[in-house]
Design an enzyme around this catalytic site. Sequence first.
Site, PDB file in Angstrom:
ATOM      1  N   HIS A 305      52.619  41.040  47.493  1.00 46.42           N
ATOM      2  CA  HIS A 305      51.311  41.462  47.980  1.00 46.42           C
ATOM      3  C   HIS A 305      50.256  40.500  47.430  1.00 46.42           C
ATOM      4  O   HIS A 305      49.377  40.068  48.166  1.00 46.42           O
ATOM      5  CB  HIS A 305      51.035  42.896  47.546  1.00 46.42           C
ATOM      6  CG  HIS A 305      49.802  43.480  48.133  1.00 46.42           C
ATOM      7  ND1 HIS A 305      49.583  43.553  49.492  1.00 46.42           N
ATOM      8  CD2 HIS A 305      48.695  44.027  47.558  1.00 46.42           C
ATOM      9  CE1 HIS A 305      48.414  44.104  49.726  1.00 46.42           C
ATOM     10  NE2 HIS A 305      47.853  44.405  48.565  1.00 46.42           N
ATOM     11  N   LYS A 337      48.828  34.809  50.533  1.00 47.19           N
ATOM     12  CA  LYS A 337      47.395  35.149  50.590  1.00 47.19           C
ATOM     13  C   LYS A 337      46.544  34.082  49.912  1.00 47.19           C
ATOM     14  O   LYS A 337      45.329  34.013  50.133  1.00 47.19           O
ATOM     15  CB  LYS A 337      47.129  36.505  49.932  1.00 47.19           C
ATOM     16  CG  LYS A 337      47.576  37.711  50.755  1.00 47.19           C
ATOM     17  CD  LYS A 337      47.118  39.005  50.108  1.00 47.19           C
ATOM     18  CE  LYS A 337      47.567  40.225  50.912  1.00 47.19           C
ATOM     19  NZ  LYS A 337      49.014  40.504  50.776  1.00 47.19           N
ATOM     20  N   PHE A 403      45.044  50.527  49.571  1.00 47.54           N
ATOM     21  CA  PHE A 403      44.204  51.528  48.922  1.00 47.54           C
ATOM     22  C   PHE A 403      44.721  52.922  49.276  1.00 47.54           C
ATOM     23  O   PHE A 403      45.080  53.184  50.418  1.00 47.54           O
ATOM     24  CB  PHE A 403      42.754  51.407  49.387  1.00 47.54           C
ATOM     25  CG  PHE A 403      42.003  50.226  48.837  1.00 47.54           C
ATOM     26  CD1 PHE A 403      42.509  49.453  47.805  1.00 47.54           C
ATOM     27  CD2 PHE A 403      40.749  49.892  49.348  1.00 47.54           C
ATOM     28  CE1 PHE A 403      41.808  48.371  47.292  1.00 47.54           C
ATOM     29  CE2 PHE A 403      40.028  48.810  48.838  1.00 47.54           C
ATOM     30  CZ  PHE A 403      40.569  48.052  47.817  1.00 47.54           C
TER      31      PHE A 403
END
Length: 417
Positions: A305, A337, A403
């Site tokens: 992630h 990312k 989240f």
Amino acid sequence: MQLKRVVVTGLGALTPIGNTLQEYWDGLVNGKSGAAPITYYDTEKHKTKFACEIKNFNVEDFIDKKEVRRMDKFAQYAIVASDEAIKDAGITLENVNKHRVGVIWGAGIGGLQTFQDEVMNYAAGDGTPRFNPFFIPKMIADIAPGHISMRNGFMGPNYTTVSACASSANALVDAFNYIRLGMCDVIVSGGSEAAVTIAGMGGFNSMQALSTRNESPETASRPFDATRDGFVLGEGAGALVLEEYEHAIARGAKIYCEVGGGGLSSDAYHLTAPHPEGIGVIAVMENCLRDAGMKPEDVDHINTHGTSTPLGDVAELKAIKAVFGDHAKNININSTKSMTGHLLGAAGAIEAIASILAMQNGIVPPTINHTTVDENIDPSLNLTLNKAQKREIKVAMSNTFGFGGHNACVLFKKFEN
């Protein structure tokens, strides 16, 4: 019940580092950063003035002008990426049963630009509720798979998964399960997001979630680096065509890889922060391995992630150490990312694609922008820093978290007939 095998037969990508699948892969291997000053609005009064926007893109090259006006950008991006994946897979209504082809899509937010524009227009008026008749159908998160379905005539299951940044990984797990349970032959899955807006950037800034490295946007996304200060917001879409193995073989489809397993879990801990010991992340990776019938030592590569936040990166690597033990040092770990920024609900899809292409090409894309060692990170881990690394990959895992404590993990394995 004998579960069906599930393979990947088509891929499509629209990302901040490339507007096609091949451009995306080239950008990944070459360590290209998609971060640059925001062009969509005046950032003078904003804390963060950069993001990973889609570049050199004219939507009317892909979608009729009249239809474009009826779609938020997140749905436009979904159409472009899914068109590429469907074409790549060679799926037509002549070689499939349209009632057994579904679309399961992920979006963490949906039509944020549409919502922002309509509310701001209303606030600037005299209080009379004048809204565009397409306001609601442009905004709602489920509309992207609706458009993909209508565009292609697919009449199987059609819905959106919403689990914040885990949304498109969640969609892939759902698609995998529908096919292996025999309920569908083909599912177009993935995710899209277009949250580089005043509201999106302002909201994440108020949480202190975004990097503020305005003097050097291209180096701002720096997962695992001691000087990381938050994630960089990105936008775009990734699409995968998942297909039942026998169905794919029967029509002579190209096969990228096999989907080995999927895992889901919850942190049950905090609205936005990960559990510091990665308890939920440990569970999701263990669930995924168990579902795939594999041992930790089978895994060669993990696309993390890895958002470039102070808390999240450390917690995820702690979890990897807990699950994989001594084998963790043999795994090529990376965070793409660092190049694309964080595409929120589309992150899981484009990172699954990166994992699949890494396996197919025998190259692990780098984690760029690493300059300073973080003493909280085990130095024995191979984080594929700053330069792509060649290696054979038989099993790759992709982690995505959101989240609310949502965790999703998808495992891909090299296809063997």
